[in-house]
Design a protein around this motif. Structure first.
Motif, PDB file in Angstrom:
ATOM      1  N   GLY A 187       3.242  11.419   4.168  1.00  0.00           N
ATOM      2  CA  GLY A 187       2.436  11.364   3.235  1.00  0.00           C
ATOM      3  C   GLY A 187       1.200  11.910   3.235  1.00  0.00           C
ATOM      4  O   GLY A 187       0.551  13.092   2.841  1.00  0.00           O
ATOM      5  N   GLY A 188       0.585  11.746   4.781  1.00  0.00           N
ATOM      6  CA  GLY A 188      -0.558  12.349   4.986  1.00  0.00           C
ATOM      7  C   GLY A 188      -0.668  13.751   5.446  1.00  0.00           C
ATOM      8  O   GLY A 188      -1.368  14.605   5.313  1.00  0.00           O
ATOM      9  N   SER A 195       4.266   6.827   5.648  1.00  0.00           N
ATOM     10  CA  SER A 195       2.610   7.022   5.521  1.00  0.00           C
ATOM     11  C   SER A 195       2.411   8.249   6.218  1.00  0.00           C
ATOM     12  O   SER A 195       1.495   9.177   5.857  1.00  0.00           O
ATOM     13  CB  SER A 195       1.666   5.908   6.108  1.00  0.00           C
ATOM     14  OG  SER A 195       2.062   4.555   5.319  1.00  0.00           O
ATOM     15  N   ASP A 221       7.537   2.172   7.399  1.00  0.00           N
ATOM     16  CA  ASP A 221       6.545   2.256   6.491  1.00  0.00           C
ATOM     17  C   ASP A 221       5.382   3.273   7.343  1.00  0.00           C
ATOM     18  O   ASP A 221       4.596   4.045   6.658  1.00  0.00           O
ATOM     19  CB  ASP A 221       5.782   0.811   6.435  1.00  0.00           C
ATOM     20  CG  ASP A 221       4.289   0.993   5.776  1.00  0.00           C
ATOM     21  OD1 ASP A 221       4.648   1.199   4.635  1.00  0.00           O
ATOM     22  OD2 ASP A 221       3.257   0.954   6.217  1.00  0.00           O
ATOM     23  N   LEU A 265       1.574   6.346  -7.041  1.00  0.00           N
ATOM     24  CA  LEU A 265       0.371   7.099  -7.557  1.00  0.00           C
ATOM     25  C   LEU A 265       0.582   8.409  -7.536  1.00  0.00           C
ATOM     26  O   LEU A 265       0.236   9.222  -8.444  1.00  0.00           O
ATOM     27  CB  LEU A 265      -0.828   6.543  -6.811  1.00  0.00           C
ATOM     28  CG  LEU A 265      -2.069   7.417  -6.916  1.00  0.00           C
ATOM     29  CD1 LEU A 265      -2.660   6.961  -8.583  1.00  0.00           C
ATOM     30  CD2 LEU A 265      -3.146   7.073  -6.170  1.00  0.00           C
ATOM     31  N   LEU A 266       1.472   8.934  -6.313  1.00  0.00           N
ATOM     32  CA  LEU A 266       1.605  10.467  -6.316  1.00  0.00           C
ATOM     33  C   LEU A 266       2.564  10.778  -7.462  1.00  0.00           C
ATOM     34  O   LEU A 266       2.366  11.882  -8.141  1.00  0.00           O
ATOM     35  CB  LEU A 266       2.359  10.662  -5.076  1.00  0.00           C
ATOM     36  CG  LEU A 266       2.738  11.919  -4.658  1.00  0.00           C
ATOM     37  CD1 LEU A 266       1.439  13.066  -4.475  1.00  0.00           C
ATOM     38  CD2 LEU A 266       3.647  12.108  -3.242  1.00  0.00           C
ATOM     39  N   ARG A 296       0.968  -1.123  -0.010  1.00  0.00           N
ATOM     40  CA  ARG A 296       0.067  -0.004   0.119  1.00  0.00           C
ATOM     41  C   ARG A 296       0.821   1.313   0.015  1.00  0.00           C
ATOM     42  O   ARG A 296       0.482   2.396  -0.708  1.00  0.00           O
ATOM     43  CB  ARG A 296      -1.063   0.138   1.366  1.00  0.00           C
ATOM     44  CG  ARG A 296      -2.177  -0.788   1.085  1.00  0.00           C
ATOM     45  CD  ARG A 296      -3.340  -0.558   2.190  1.00  0.00           C
ATOM     46  NE  ARG A 296      -4.346  -1.054   1.842  1.00  0.00           N
ATOM     47  CZ  ARG A 296      -4.936  -2.137   2.477  1.00  0.00           C
ATOM     48  NH1 ARG A 296      -4.280  -2.757   3.246  1.00  0.00           N
ATOM     49  NH2 ARG A 296      -6.175  -2.708   1.995  1.00  0.00           N
ATOM     50  N   THR A 297       2.180   1.296   0.767  1.00  0.00           N
ATOM     51  CA  THR A 297       2.665   2.429   0.723  1.00  0.00           C
ATOM     52  C   THR A 297       3.418   2.508  -0.745  1.00  0.00           C
ATOM     53  O   THR A 297       3.760   3.655  -1.110  1.00  0.00           O
ATOM     54  CB  THR A 297       4.178   2.416   1.962  1.00  0.00           C
ATOM     55  OG1 THR A 297       3.401   1.926   2.854  1.00  0.00           O
ATOM     56  CG2 THR A 297       5.012   3.274   1.697  1.00  0.00           C
ATOM     57  N   LEU A 313      -4.204  -0.240  -3.324  1.00  0.00           N
ATOM     58  CA  LEU A 313      -4.543   0.507  -2.115  1.00  0.00           C
ATOM     59  C   LEU A 313      -5.723   0.045  -1.457  1.00  0.00           C
ATOM     60  O   LEU A 313      -5.897  -0.108  -0.555  1.00  0.00           O
ATOM     61  CB  LEU A 313      -4.702   1.829  -2.601  1.00  0.00           C
ATOM     62  CG  LEU A 313      -3.453   2.841  -2.747  1.00  0.00           C
ATOM     63  CD1 LEU A 313      -3.739   4.281  -3.557  1.00  0.00           C
ATOM     64  CD2 LEU A 313      -2.850   3.003  -1.415  1.00  0.00           C
ATOM     65  N   CYS A 373      -2.157   0.865  -8.860  1.00  0.00           N
ATOM     66  CA  CYS A 373      -2.012   1.557  -7.838  1.00  0.00           C
ATOM     67  C   CYS A 373      -3.240   1.697  -6.878  1.00  0.00           C
ATOM     68  O   CYS A 373      -3.385   1.432  -5.735  1.00  0.00           O
ATOM     69  CB  CYS A 373      -1.380   2.895  -7.977  1.00  0.00           C
ATOM     70  SG  CYS A 373       0.187   3.046  -8.682  1.00  0.00           S
ATOM     71  N   SER A 400       0.975   4.199  -2.691  1.00  0.00           N
ATOM     72  CA  SER A 400       0.770   5.424  -2.461  1.00  0.00           C
ATOM     73  C   SER A 400       1.798   6.449  -3.178  1.00  0.00           C
ATOM     74  O   SER A 400       1.690   7.409  -3.903  1.00  0.00           O
ATOM     75  CB  SER A 400       0.812   5.902  -1.203  1.00  0.00           C
ATOM     76  OG  SER A 400      -0.220   5.008  -0.507  1.00  0.00           O
ATOM     77  N   VAL A 401       3.224   5.833  -2.963  1.00  0.00           N
ATOM     78  CA  VAL A 401       4.162   6.736  -3.681  1.00  0.00           C
ATOM     79  C   VAL A 401       4.257   6.674  -4.937  1.00  0.00           C
ATOM     80  O   VAL A 401       4.376   7.872  -5.757  1.00  0.00           O
ATOM     81  CB  VAL A 401       5.530   6.031  -3.189  1.00  0.00           C
ATOM     82  CG1 VAL A 401       6.837   6.560  -3.894  1.00  0.00           C
ATOM     83  CG2 VAL A 401       5.869   6.190  -1.825  1.00  0.00           C
TER      84      VAL A 401
END
Length: 206
Positions: free
Chosen positions: A203-204, A200, A196, A92-93, A85-86, A161, A157, A89-90
């Protein structure tokens, strides 16, 4: 959905393998020109331009193929430690911030570039001129295929997620053996989990 993702993967793979034959043509062309130039003493002014166009075609059409195989370079030393999931996230960003704007701009500008070249029937500047506009149409075509493959990767991605694991590929590529890397740097799963959570959290906050 999985069938659609794999279908696009196979299309990108087919494009890459089809244009990979330009390597053979490029090798033959260079070998023939070396023989002609140094043995027959009959060089050809157009060969260099042809070589550049063939190499450019090979380079551009390899992008979507490499992306479909998950083969582009990344910082696996850190990325490989992240949970799926991490990682998603990376990825996708980065796809949204850098990939989509860049490839959309490349495809759009390449199409305009090719249209202008066609309008004037552009040629190379060598003594034996070659038509240049067919080669310039490779730019938007390669960009379009790469954009399509990139959209598939974005969907992957999102699925990762949601599900907590990466969707299956036809041929998964593991550039780094993560377990061996853990042993080399003496990292435990607890350390990875802490890293991780830190990523996260950051990123939030961003």
């Amino acid at each position: 959905m999985q069938k659609l993702l794999l279908a696009v993967d196979r299309f990108s793979t087919w494009i890459g393998k089809a244009f990979a034959w330009s390597v053979v043509l490029l090798t033959l062309l260079i070998s023939w020109e070396v023989f002609s130039r140094y043995v027959l003493n009959k060089p050809h002014a157009w060969v260099l331009d042809a070589q550049i166009m063939l190499y450019g075609t090979l380079f551009m059409t390899a992008g979507a193929y490499t992306l479909s195989k998950n083969g582009h370079v990344r910082g696996d030393v850190l990325y490989g430690f992240f949970r799926p999931r991490t990682q998603a996230s990376v990825d996708l960003l980065l796809y949204l911030l850098f990939f989509l704007p860049g490839i959309v701009a490349l495809t759009w500008a390449g199409w305009q570039y090719a249209q202008e070249s066609l309008a004037i029937r552009e040629q190379t500047f060598s003594a034996d001129a070659l038509p240049l506009y067919p080669f310039k149409f490779v730019i938007p075509i390669a960009g379009g295929v790469l954009l399509l493959q990139g959209l598939v990767e974005i969907v992957r991605c999102v699925l990762c997620l949601r599900d907590g694991r990466w969707p299956q590929r036809d041929e998964d590529v593991e550039e780094v053996d993560v377990e061996k890397l853990k042993e080399m740097v003496h990292v435990k799963d607890a350390d990875i989990e802490a890293l991780d959570q830190y990523v996260s959290k950051k990123g939030g906050q961003a």
